[in-house]
Design an enzyme around this catalytic site. Structure first.
Site, PDB file in Angstrom:
ATOM      1  N   ASP A  33      -8.634   1.021 -17.001  1.00 28.93           N
ATOM      2  CA  ASP A  33      -7.055   1.322 -16.333  1.00 28.93           C
ATOM      3  C   ASP A  33      -6.142   1.243 -17.356  1.00 28.93           C
ATOM      4  OD1 ASP A  33      -5.812   1.383 -13.035  1.00 28.93           O
ATOM      5  OD2 ASP A  33      -4.530   1.171 -14.837  1.00 28.93           O
ATOM      6  N   CYS A 272      -0.969   7.708   1.710  1.00 28.48           N
ATOM      7  CA  CYS A 272      -1.625   9.088   1.519  1.00 28.48           C
ATOM      8  C   CYS A 272      -1.373  10.043   2.527  1.00 28.48           C
ATOM      9  CB  CYS A 272      -3.242   8.942   1.675  1.00 28.48           C
ATOM     10  SG  CYS A 272      -3.674   8.051  -0.033  1.00 28.48           S
TER      11      CYS A 272
HETATM   12  P1  NAD Z   1      -3.497   3.528  -7.181  1.00 29.34           P
HETATM   13  O1  NAD Z   1      -2.043   3.887  -7.583  1.00 29.34           O
HETATM   14  O2  NAD Z   1      -3.737   2.018  -6.610  1.00 29.34           O
HETATM   15  O3  NAD Z   1      -4.308   3.462  -8.239  1.00 29.34           O
HETATM   16  C1  NAD Z   1      -4.555   4.412  -9.541  1.00 29.34           C
HETATM   17  C2  NAD Z   1      -4.523   3.840 -10.961  1.00 29.34           C
HETATM   18  O4  NAD Z   1      -4.796   4.710 -11.618  1.00 29.34           O
HETATM   19  C3  NAD Z   1      -3.403   2.735 -11.410  1.00 29.34           C
HETATM   20  O5  NAD Z   1      -3.817   1.580 -11.395  1.00 29.34           O
HETATM   21  C4  NAD Z   1      -2.855   3.468 -12.670  1.00 29.34           C
HETATM   22  O6  NAD Z   1      -2.275   2.548 -13.618  1.00 29.34           O
HETATM   23  C5  NAD Z   1      -4.369   4.325 -12.966  1.00 29.34           C
HETATM   24  N1  NAD Z   1      -4.136   5.300 -13.999  1.00 29.34           N
HETATM   25  C6  NAD Z   1      -3.251   6.256 -13.923  1.00 29.34           C
HETATM   26  N2  NAD Z   1      -3.191   7.153 -15.052  1.00 29.34           N
HETATM   27  C7  NAD Z   1      -4.299   6.623 -15.563  1.00 29.34           C
HETATM   28  C8  NAD Z   1      -4.730   6.964 -16.970  1.00 29.34           C
HETATM   29  N3  NAD Z   1      -4.467   8.113 -17.678  1.00 29.34           N
HETATM   30  N4  NAD Z   1      -5.905   6.429 -17.438  1.00 29.34           N
HETATM   31  C9  NAD Z   1      -6.208   5.110 -16.654  1.00 29.34           C
HETATM   32  N5  NAD Z   1      -5.652   4.797 -15.722  1.00 29.34           N
HETATM   33  C10 NAD Z   1      -4.777   5.620 -15.146  1.00 29.34           C
HETATM   34  O7  NAD Z   1      -3.914   4.596  -6.301  1.00 29.34           O
HETATM   35  P2  NAD Z   1      -5.064   4.626  -5.307  1.00 29.34           P
HETATM   36  O8  NAD Z   1      -4.529   4.095  -3.902  1.00 29.34           O
HETATM   37  O9  NAD Z   1      -6.443   3.975  -5.675  1.00 29.34           O
HETATM   38  O10 NAD Z   1      -5.407   6.250  -5.110  1.00 29.34           O
HETATM   39  C11 NAD Z   1      -6.114   6.852  -6.129  1.00 29.34           C
HETATM   40  C12 NAD Z   1      -6.354   8.244  -5.549  1.00 29.34           C
HETATM   41  O11 NAD Z   1      -7.209   8.007  -4.310  1.00 29.34           O
HETATM   42  C13 NAD Z   1      -5.130   9.099  -5.040  1.00 29.34           C
HETATM   43  O12 NAD Z   1      -5.575  10.378  -5.124  1.00 29.34           O
HETATM   44  C14 NAD Z   1      -5.208   8.896  -3.487  1.00 29.34           C
HETATM   45  O13 NAD Z   1      -4.782   9.748  -2.741  1.00 29.34           O
HETATM   46  C15 NAD Z   1      -6.810   8.901  -3.111  1.00 29.34           C
HETATM   47  N6  NAD Z   1      -7.079   7.811  -1.719  1.00 29.34           N
HETATM   48  C16 NAD Z   1      -6.577   6.694  -1.729  1.00 29.34           C
HETATM   49  C17 NAD Z   1      -7.012   5.908  -0.708  1.00 29.34           C
HETATM   50  C18 NAD Z   1      -6.167   4.513  -0.478  1.00 29.34           C
HETATM   51  O14 NAD Z   1      -6.572   4.003   0.797  1.00 29.34           O
HETATM   52  N7  NAD Z   1      -5.411   4.023  -1.039  1.00 29.34           N
HETATM   53  C19 NAD Z   1      -8.044   6.422   0.087  1.00 29.34           C
HETATM   54  C20 NAD Z   1      -8.743   7.574  -0.195  1.00 29.34           C
HETATM   55  C21 NAD Z   1      -8.186   8.425  -1.237  1.00 29.34           C
HETATM   56  C1  UGA Z   2      -6.123   6.883   6.022  1.00 26.52           C
HETATM   57  C2  UGA Z   2      -7.458   7.349   6.507  1.00 26.52           C
HETATM   58  O1  UGA Z   2      -7.698   6.732   7.581  1.00 26.52           O
HETATM   59  C3  UGA Z   2      -8.609   7.172   5.441  1.00 26.52           C
HETATM   60  O2  UGA Z   2      -9.870   7.767   5.952  1.00 26.52           O
HETATM   61  C4  UGA Z   2      -8.121   8.031   4.125  1.00 26.52           C
HETATM   62  O3  UGA Z   2      -9.203   7.694   3.225  1.00 26.52           O
HETATM   63  C5  UGA Z   2      -6.674   7.129   3.631  1.00 26.52           C
HETATM   64  O4  UGA Z   2      -5.621   7.274   4.579  1.00 26.52           O
HETATM   65  C6  UGA Z   2      -6.461   7.814   2.376  1.00 26.52           C
HETATM   66  O5  UGA Z   2      -6.724   9.027   2.181  1.00 26.52           O
HETATM   67  O6  UGA Z   2      -5.563   7.122   1.730  1.00 26.52           O
HETATM   68  P1  UGA Z   2      -5.174   4.398   5.622  1.00 26.52           P
HETATM   69  O7  UGA Z   2      -3.817   5.167   5.391  1.00 26.52           O
HETATM   70  O8  UGA Z   2      -5.738   3.083   4.612  1.00 26.52           O
HETATM   71  O9  UGA Z   2      -6.362   5.343   5.753  1.00 26.52           O
HETATM   72  O10 UGA Z   2      -4.767   3.606   6.858  1.00 26.52           O
HETATM   73  P2  UGA Z   2      -5.055   4.161   8.600  1.00 26.52           P
HETATM   74  O11 UGA Z   2      -5.946   3.272   9.409  1.00 26.52           O
HETATM   75  O12 UGA Z   2      -5.593   5.623   8.763  1.00 26.52           O
HETATM   76  O13 UGA Z   2      -3.554   4.049   9.006  1.00 26.52           O
HETATM   77  C7  UGA Z   2      -2.674   4.763   8.544  1.00 26.52           C
HETATM   78  C8  UGA Z   2      -1.480   4.742   9.437  1.00 26.52           C
HETATM   79  O14 UGA Z   2      -1.255   5.001  10.724  1.00 26.52           O
HETATM   80  C9  UGA Z   2      -1.059   3.080   9.589  1.00 26.52           C
HETATM   81  O15 UGA Z   2       0.371   2.748   9.181  1.00 26.52           O
HETATM   82  C10 UGA Z   2      -1.364   2.833  11.027  1.00 26.52           C
HETATM   83  O16 UGA Z   2      -0.813   1.600  11.537  1.00 26.52           O
HETATM   84  C11 UGA Z   2      -1.013   3.939  11.576  1.00 26.52           C
HETATM   85  N1  UGA Z   2      -1.853   4.289  12.925  1.00 26.52           N
HETATM   86  C12 UGA Z   2      -3.057   4.302  12.775  1.00 26.52           C
HETATM   87  C13 UGA Z   2      -1.160   4.466  14.029  1.00 26.52           C
HETATM   88  O17 UGA Z   2       0.030   3.987  14.214  1.00 26.52           O
HETATM   89  N2  UGA Z   2      -2.054   4.576  15.186  1.00 26.52           N
HETATM   90  C14 UGA Z   2      -3.232   4.612  15.233  1.00 26.52           C
HETATM   91  O18 UGA Z   2      -3.691   5.053  16.428  1.00 26.52           O
HETATM   92  C15 UGA Z   2      -4.012   4.511  13.906  1.00 26.52           C
END
Ligand code: NAD
Ligand code: UGA
Length: 458
Positions: A33, A272
């Site tokens: 990172d 997301c």
């Molecule tokens: P995040 O912001 O927590 O992490 C992303 C990291 O990438 C940061 O630490 C940033 O510094 C780093 N970064 C950016 N540009 C860079 C570069 N050029 N070189 C090296 N590092 C670099 O984001 P996240 O929540 O982990 O999400 C990442 C992706 O996964 C997004 O597309 C998101 O939609 C997807 N996603 C997130 C979740 C979730 O629960 N947060 C779940 C499923 C999918």
């Molecule tokens: C969601 C999806 O559940 C994951 O499958 C996906 O990978 C992720 O987004 C992503 O792409 O980032 P997350 O956002 O971490 O995960 O959490 P959730 O459990 O989905 O909850 C999302 C929001 O909906 C929260 O604010 C939660 O409190 C709310 N929620 C969820 C409700 O208000 N009611 C419900 O019945 C369920």
């Protein structure tokens, strides 16, 4: 041994790679990172994110076959497979602003991969991306003078925060999309082989690239749509005397509907749902499907309405003014068991109440630091208090905004005694025992239920 690299050590990159490393001791896994503080934190006792079970998994592999580094270029050169898990926020400028995904971090990463590679590699889209991003990436990666070949694979992540480790240890499915060419299929197989170390083979599904990219956006849109649907019903419950918990139980018992994701709330948050639906809406508009775009956009509008409705309810029940009143907000995280406050409804409620000139005290067991950062300039108007009892003392009202289990078992009699009367409680997560609170003396307002109030006029 395969050298696996993940670019991006955030909520997805860190935990996913820790789980891969723990199950695949024969592979070397490096997470890089540009954020040095984050990389240092991953190697310390204070991990950069709060996630139940994460510490144990990281410790099981750290220094054995799991490494964290800021040296992106050297690690690209050494890698066989590169997962890219950088952030893909909503674009805030230019064409598609407020809707399209901002792919600048992704494109920069792709160019960096080409510049630093001396061998052919598999590049895995772990970030959530618009459909057909892989096509653009392939052009950037394979337009190189060194004769190197890059295969792009889509492997979207479905983990939810708060249950990330459980979700990755026992996924409903792992989705891997690739090109229908011999090297494309070899690349897909190389990713299947990694997950097959702990995921039953029938749960690893392979598709074409575009189906995989679209399935991720569609899954989040469907999940968010369920929350908006039950929240829409909650508004009707409040008008008609129906109870949304009873309605969601009754409809959820229908196997075709199912019981999950039917919990009415102050609204969905998280980094997301909003971003990915906006991305879907933009894609629909791009392809001229305006009715489809409008349909999905309504899921976001309903969510905004639910948050606004919650604040309006608070203000109108508290005699149409909260100015100068101390209000304790219980919870800053967007859901329980995470320290993440991105797009948290708690912060939206906080901002709206500040506009009403309320005195806000915000409490949360794990998310106050992130809340302070995410509130930006408004943070100076907020009192941050880790102890919920201290937060509630001398308050006119409490609003439950995160479904933390510890808020269910607080001593609400003692809390009631310490508050200004009449004391109000607004349960934005429907987690408390409302009848009991009412018998203690609170005026109780929940989501999608008739309020339980006391008439103090004799
Ligand atoms: P995040 O912001 O927590 O992490 C992303 C990291 O990438 C940061 O630490 C940033 O510094 C780093 N970064 C950016 N540009 C860079 C570069 N050029 N070189 C090296 N590092 C670099 O984001 P996240 O929540 O982990 O999400 C990442 C992706 O996964 C997004 O597309 C998101 O939609 C997807 N996603 C997130 C979740 C979730 O629960 N947060 C779940 C499923 C999918
Ligand atoms: C969601 C999806 O559940 C994951 O499958 C996906 O990978 C992720 O987004 C992503 O792409 O980032 P997350 O956002 O971490 O995960 O959490 P959730 O459990 O989905 O909850 C999302 C929001 O909906 C929260 O604010 C939660 O409190 C709310 N929620 C969820 C409700 O208000 N009611 C419900 O019945 C369920």
């Amino acid at each position: 041994m395969t050298n696996i690299l993940c670019i991006g050590a955030g909520y997805v990159g860190g935990p996913t790679m820790a789980v891969i490393a723990s199950h695949c001791p024969q592979h070397r896994v490096v997470v890089v990172d540009i954020n040095e503080a984050r990389i240092n934190a991953w190697q310390s006792d204070q991990l950069p994110i709060y996630e139940p079970g994460l510490g144990e998994v990281v410790r099981s592999a750290l220094g054995r076959n799991l490494f964290f580094s800021t040296d992106v270029n050297r690690n690209i050169a050494e890698a066989d497979i590169i997962f890219v898990s950088v952030n893909t926020p909503t674009k805030s400028f230019g064409q598609g602003a407020g809707r399209a995904a901002d792919l600048q971090y992704w494109e920069k990463t792709a160019r960096q991969i080409v510049e630093n590679s001396t061998s052919s590699k598999v590049v895995v889209e772990k970030s959530t991306l618009p459909v057909r991003t892989a096509e653009a990436m392939e052009q950037i990666l394979n337009y190189n003078s060194a004769g190197l070949h890059f295969d792009i694979v889509s492997n979207p992540e479905f983990l939810a925060e708060g249950t990330a480790i459980q979700d990755m240890q026992h996924p409903d499915r792992v989705l891997i999309g690739g090109k229908d060419s011999p090297t494309g299929q070899q690349a897909v197989q190389s990713i299947v082989d990694i997950y097959a170390h702990w995921v039953p083979r029938e749960r690893i599904i392979t598709t074409n690239l575009w189906s995989s990219e679209l399935s991720k956006l569609a899954a989040n849109a469907f999940l968010a749509q369920r929350v908006s649907s039950i929240n829409a019903i909650s508004a009707l419950c409040e008008k008609t005397g129906a109870d949304v918990n009873e309605v969601s139980h009754a409809i959820g018992l229908d196997n075709r509907i199912g019981r999950h994701f039917l919990k009415a709330s102050v609204g969905f948050g998280g980094s997301c749902f909003r971003k990915d639906i906006l991305n879907l809406v933009y894609l629909c508009e791009y392809y001229g499907l305006s009715e489809v775009a409008n349909y999905w956009e309504q899921v976001i509008k309903m969510n905004e309405h639910q948050q606004m409705r919650f604040v309006s309810n608070m203000v109108s029940s508290m005699f149409n003014t909260v100015a100068g009143k101390r209000i304790a907000l219980f919870g800053a995280a967007f859901k329980a068991n995470t320290s993440d406050t991105r797009e948290s409804p708690a912060l939206a409620v906080c901002r709206s109440l500040l506009e009403e000139r309320a005195n806000i005290v915000l409490t949360d067991p794990h998310a106050l630091d992130n809340a302070r950062t995410d509130l930006g300039g408004a943070a100076k108007l907020v009192c941050f208090e880790p102890d919920p009892y201290a937060a509630a003392k001398d308050a006119h009202a409490i609003a439950i905004l995160t479904d933390w289990a510890q808020y269910v078992d607080l001593d609400y009699e003692a809390i009631y005694e310490s508050m200004v009367k009449p004391a109000f409680i607004f349960d934005g997560r429907n987690i408390l025992d409302h009848k009991k609170l009412h018998s203690i003396g609170f005026n109780v307002y929940a989501i999608g239920k008739p309020p339980l109030t006391h008439n103090h006029v004799s």
